[in-house]
Write a protein that holds these residues in place. Structure first.
Motif, mmCIF file in Angstrom:
data_model
loop_
_atom_site.group_PDB
_atom_site.id
_atom_site.type_symbol
_atom_site.label_atom_id
_atom_site.label_comp_id
_atom_site.label_asym_id
_atom_site.label_seq_id
_atom_site.Cartn_x
_atom_site.Cartn_y
_atom_site.Cartn_z
ATOM 1 N N ALA A 1 -13.984 -14.294 47.347
ATOM 2 C CA ALA A 1 -14.172 -14.776 48.735
ATOM 3 C C ALA A 1 -12.968 -15.698 49.182
ATOM 4 O O ALA A 1 -12.602 -15.849 50.350
ATOM 5 N N PHE A 2 -12.325 -16.494 48.141
ATOM 6 C CA PHE A 2 -11.214 -17.163 48.516
ATOM 7 C C PHE A 2 -9.947 -16.392 48.799
ATOM 8 O O PHE A 2 -9.120 -16.578 49.494
ATOM 9 N N VAL A 3 -9.879 -15.540 47.757
ATOM 10 C CA VAL A 3 -8.762 -14.614 47.693
ATOM 11 C C VAL A 3 -8.650 -13.828 49.021
ATOM 12 O O VAL A 3 -7.511 -13.682 49.728
ATOM 13 N N GLY A 4 -9.761 -13.142 49.633
ATOM 14 C CA GLY A 4 -9.843 -12.488 50.879
ATOM 15 C C GLY A 4 -9.390 -13.225 52.090
ATOM 16 O O GLY A 4 -8.832 -12.755 52.925
ATOM 17 N N ASP A 5 -9.693 -14.719 51.881
ATOM 18 C CA ASP A 5 -9.562 -15.447 53.054
ATOM 19 C C ASP A 5 -8.026 -16.156 53.142
ATOM 20 O O ASP A 5 -7.770 -17.099 53.950
ATOM 21 N N CYS A 6 -7.242 -16.064 52.027
ATOM 22 C CA CYS A 6 -6.208 -16.862 51.768
ATOM 23 C C CYS A 6 -5.199 -16.809 53.023
ATOM 24 O O CYS A 6 -4.389 -17.944 53.135
ATOM 25 N N LEU A 7 -5.076 -15.892 53.584
ATOM 26 C CA LEU A 7 -3.889 -15.990 54.787
ATOM 27 C C LEU A 7 -4.810 -16.155 56.040
ATOM 28 O O LEU A 7 -4.131 -16.764 56.788
ATOM 29 N N ASP A 8 -5.986 -16.039 56.105
ATOM 30 C CA ASP A 8 -6.496 -16.440 57.458
ATOM 31 C C ASP A 8 -7.188 -17.374 57.537
ATOM 32 O O ASP A 8 -6.957 -18.396 58.476
ATOM 33 N N SER A 9 -7.137 -18.136 56.402
ATOM 34 C CA SER A 9 -7.960 -19.560 56.384
ATOM 35 C C SER A 9 -7.014 -20.625 55.536
ATOM 36 O O SER A 9 -6.842 -20.415 54.380
ATOM 37 N N PRO A 10 -6.338 -21.531 56.336
ATOM 38 C CA PRO A 10 -5.503 -22.478 55.576
ATOM 39 C C PRO A 10 -6.309 -23.098 54.361
ATOM 40 O O PRO A 10 -5.482 -23.304 53.368
ATOM 41 N N GLN A 11 -7.425 -23.284 54.661
ATOM 42 C CA GLN A 11 -8.297 -24.314 53.448
ATOM 43 C C GLN A 11 -8.331 -23.159 52.390
ATOM 44 O O GLN A 11 -8.331 -23.646 51.060
ATOM 45 N N SER A 12 -8.545 -21.999 52.617
ATOM 46 C CA SER A 12 -8.859 -21.059 51.264
ATOM 47 C C SER A 12 -7.416 -20.790 50.605
ATOM 48 O O SER A 12 -7.464 -20.713 49.420
ATOM 49 N N GLY A 13 -6.354 -20.847 51.533
ATOM 50 C CA GLY A 13 -5.066 -20.820 50.750
ATOM 51 C C GLY A 13 -4.692 -21.864 49.783
ATOM 52 O O GLY A 13 -4.046 -21.814 48.726
ATOM 53 N N VAL A 14 -5.174 -23.006 50.455
ATOM 54 C CA VAL A 14 -4.869 -24.398 49.675
ATOM 55 C C VAL A 14 -5.606 -24.383 48.521
ATOM 56 O O VAL A 14 -5.192 -24.836 47.083
ATOM 57 N N ILE A 15 -6.764 -23.837 48.588
ATOM 58 C CA ILE A 15 -7.810 -23.722 47.478
ATOM 59 C C ILE A 15 -7.277 -22.829 46.313
ATOM 60 O O ILE A 15 -7.386 -23.117 44.947
ATOM 61 N N VAL A 16 -6.895 -21.633 46.685
ATOM 62 C CA VAL A 16 -6.339 -20.748 45.672
ATOM 63 C C VAL A 16 -4.972 -21.288 44.946
ATOM 64 O O VAL A 16 -4.816 -21.091 43.647
ATOM 65 N N ARG A 17 -4.207 -21.891 45.662
ATOM 66 C CA ARG A 17 -3.093 -22.468 45.078
ATOM 67 C C ARG A 17 -3.282 -23.435 43.976
ATOM 68 O O ARG A 17 -2.848 -23.724 43.118
ATOM 69 N N ALA A 18 -4.335 -24.329 44.596
ATOM 70 C CA ALA A 18 -4.832 -25.463 43.702
ATOM 71 C C ALA A 18 -5.519 -24.894 42.294
ATOM 72 O O ALA A 18 -5.379 -25.503 41.143
ATOM 73 N N MET A 19 -6.131 -23.957 42.278
ATOM 74 C CA MET A 19 -6.849 -23.031 41.393
ATOM 75 C C MET A 19 -5.887 -22.562 40.423
ATOM 76 O O MET A 19 -5.772 -22.746 39.223
ATOM 77 N N ILE A 20 -4.788 -21.805 40.750
ATOM 78 C CA ILE A 20 -3.820 -21.317 40.259
ATOM 79 C C ILE A 20 -2.936 -22.553 39.208
ATOM 80 O O ILE A 20 -2.934 -22.284 38.192
ATOM 81 N N ASP A 21 -2.588 -23.746 40.000
ATOM 82 C CA ASP A 21 -1.981 -24.744 39.442
ATOM 83 C C ASP A 21 -2.713 -25.420 38.282
ATOM 84 O O ASP A 21 -2.523 -25.816 37.368
ATOM 85 N N LEU A 22 -4.266 -25.699 38.711
ATOM 86 C CA LEU A 22 -5.075 -26.207 37.686
ATOM 87 C C LEU A 22 -5.296 -25.403 36.611
ATOM 88 O O LEU A 22 -5.261 -25.852 35.354
ATOM 89 N N ALA A 23 -5.497 -24.044 36.623
ATOM 90 C CA ALA A 23 -5.523 -23.220 35.686
ATOM 91 C C ALA A 23 -4.373 -23.184 34.521
ATOM 92 O O ALA A 23 -4.518 -23.137 33.345
ATOM 93 N N HIS A 24 -3.126 -23.092 35.123
ATOM 94 C CA HIS A 24 -1.931 -23.087 34.428
ATOM 95 C C HIS A 24 -1.808 -24.477 33.548
ATOM 96 O O HIS A 24 -1.379 -24.315 32.609
ATOM 97 N N ASN A 25 -2.214 -25.522 34.248
ATOM 98 C CA ASN A 25 -2.052 -26.980 33.448
ATOM 99 C C ASN A 25 -2.979 -27.021 32.480
ATOM 100 O O ASN A 25 -2.865 -27.767 31.549
ATOM 101 N N LEU A 26 -3.994 -26.088 32.204
ATOM 102 C CA LEU A 26 -5.032 -25.816 31.289
ATOM 103 C C LEU A 26 -4.867 -24.908 30.284
ATOM 104 O O LEU A 26 -5.512 -24.874 29.282
ATOM 105 N N GLY A 27 -3.842 -24.318 30.639
ATOM 106 C CA GLY A 27 -3.428 -23.230 29.635
ATOM 107 C C GLY A 27 -4.073 -22.106 29.750
ATOM 108 O O GLY A 27 -4.185 -21.267 28.668
#
Length: 390
Positions: A315-341
């Motif tokens: 749901a977030f991935v499919g909207d990441c270009l059309d929805s600025p909010q979804s794009g921000v959430i996807v970037r935040a999830m990637i950063d969060l996951a990487h920071n947690l290893g």
């Protein structure tokens, strides 16, 4: 029969434009410029698609969505408005929460090319006739071996598209009945859980996947495969050992297997989940949290449970270009996951532009129709031979 599109907009010129484009795309079309006849027309004509303006006199689009939900509408719905993007997104989330199939959003003013693209993209695909199924049917399917496994490849993203490579696959159970009709997992998985046969269904899936992995190894193909696990499986005291024993039987290393669980699954009984998941990690299995971001306790789960991989919900991935909010959430999830290893997998990537967005934001792996639909085991091997494997 052609798809039937109902356009609801109080601006005749906008409704006429949408109608013209829809007819060019093969739809039968009708229009409404007010809401007085809406319920009756939907009931009588049974449109397969609706385009609904959110801002209209008398009754707004949210009220129309509520009426559609009460009618149990299965139509594909495009919502449009000249209002703020956040309001349109909220309307979409409201519709989906009510069980409606919200397939697109249009912000006025829109370009004709943009309109044509979305109307063409959401055309219906043929589906089976509704056939009631019961636990008896599912037990018969298990007895007759009607359930089989499809595999959707997962790609590891390189620094550029040419560097992408197949790194594994997700195993997905499918049900094809003797008469050729297919039953969606969205129907038979909840049925298996309510009927108390989820352990049997998962055991069958594990056996089929491990047997297939062993056959691939004999052919020189080694893939890490993800298998979906239910909350009910975690309540079995012998599940972890049975799984490890099955791996030994087929000479498959547990490190080649990823157990996928949704965050909703893990929150049903966090203590039980912690015990079972920790034991799985000790046996060498990897763990992925699936559909991340759709529940209410994501951060608590990531803090306390031993996951090694995070899968961002489609749901977030499919909207990441059309929805600025979804794009921000996807970037935040990637950063969060990487920071947690944790490594990060994005599900539901269907276009090259979405894949490029994920690549540019450091996502590790991607699966979706841009690369491949789920494939039968024999199709997967042929497909991999033409793709690059890590």
């Amino acid at each position: 029969m052609a798809d039937r599109m109902l356009i609801v907009d109080d601006q005749p010129e906008i409704a006429s434009l949408v109608s013209s484009v829809a007819r060019d795309c093969g739809y039968n079309v009708d229009q409404l410029h007010d809401n007085k006849q809406f319920a009756a027309l939907v009931s009588d004509w049974q449109p397969t698609h609706l385009v609904i303006d959110l801002q209209m006199p008398d009754v707004d689009g949210i009220e129309l969505l509520r009426l559609l939900a009460e009618q149990g509408s299965r139509a594909r719905i495009i919502i449009m408005s000249g209002t703020d993007n956040k309001v349109i997104e909220s309307a979409r989330y409201f519709g989906r929460a009510r069980g409606l199939d919200i397939v697109g959003m249009l912000r006025k003013p829109f370009r004709t090319a943009e309109l044509r693209d979305i109307i063409s993209r959401v055309r219906s695909t043929p589906t089976r006739e509704d056939v009631p199924i019961s636990a008896r049917h599912l037990n018969t399917a298990l007895d007759n071996d009607e359930l089989w496994m499809a595999f959707q490849p997962k790609f590891r993203l390189g620094t550029e598209r040419a560097g992408d490579c197949v790194s594994g696959a997700e195993a997905l159970m499918r049900w094809t009945r003797e008469d050729g009709t297919t039953i969606s997992p969205a129907e038979f998985i909840p049925l298996a859980e309510s009927a108390g046969i989820m352990d049997l269904l998962t055991a069958r899936a594990i056996d089929k996947v491990l047997r297939q992995m062993a056959a691939w190894l004999q052919d020189g193909v080694e893939l890490q495969v993800a298998i979906n696990i239910s909350a009910q499986n975690l309540h079995s005291a012998t599940f972890t050992e049975d799984f490890a024993s099955k791996c030994r039987e087929y000479n498959i290393s547990p490190s080649s297997v990823i157990c996928e669980l949704t965050e909703t699954t893990t929150m049903q009984d966090p203590t039980q989940a912690m015990e079972a998941l920790t034991r799985l990690r000790l046996k060498g299995f990897s763990l992925a949290i699936d559909d991340f971001g759709t529940g209410y306790s994501s951060l608590v789960i990531l803090q306390k449970l031993p996951f090694s991989e995070l899968k961002i919900d489609r749901a977030f991935v499919g909207d990441c270009l059309d929805s600025p909010q979804s794009g921000v959430i996807v970037r935040a999830m990637i950063d969060l996951a990487h920071n947690l290893g944790l490594s990060v997998v994005a599900e539901g990537a269907e276009t090259g532009d979405v894949v490029e967005f994920l690549r540019n934001n450091g996502c590790d792996l991607v699966q979706g129709y841009f690369y491949s639909r789920p494939l039968k085991a024999e199709e997967l091997i042929s497909w991999i031979s033409s793709a690059r494997q890590c």
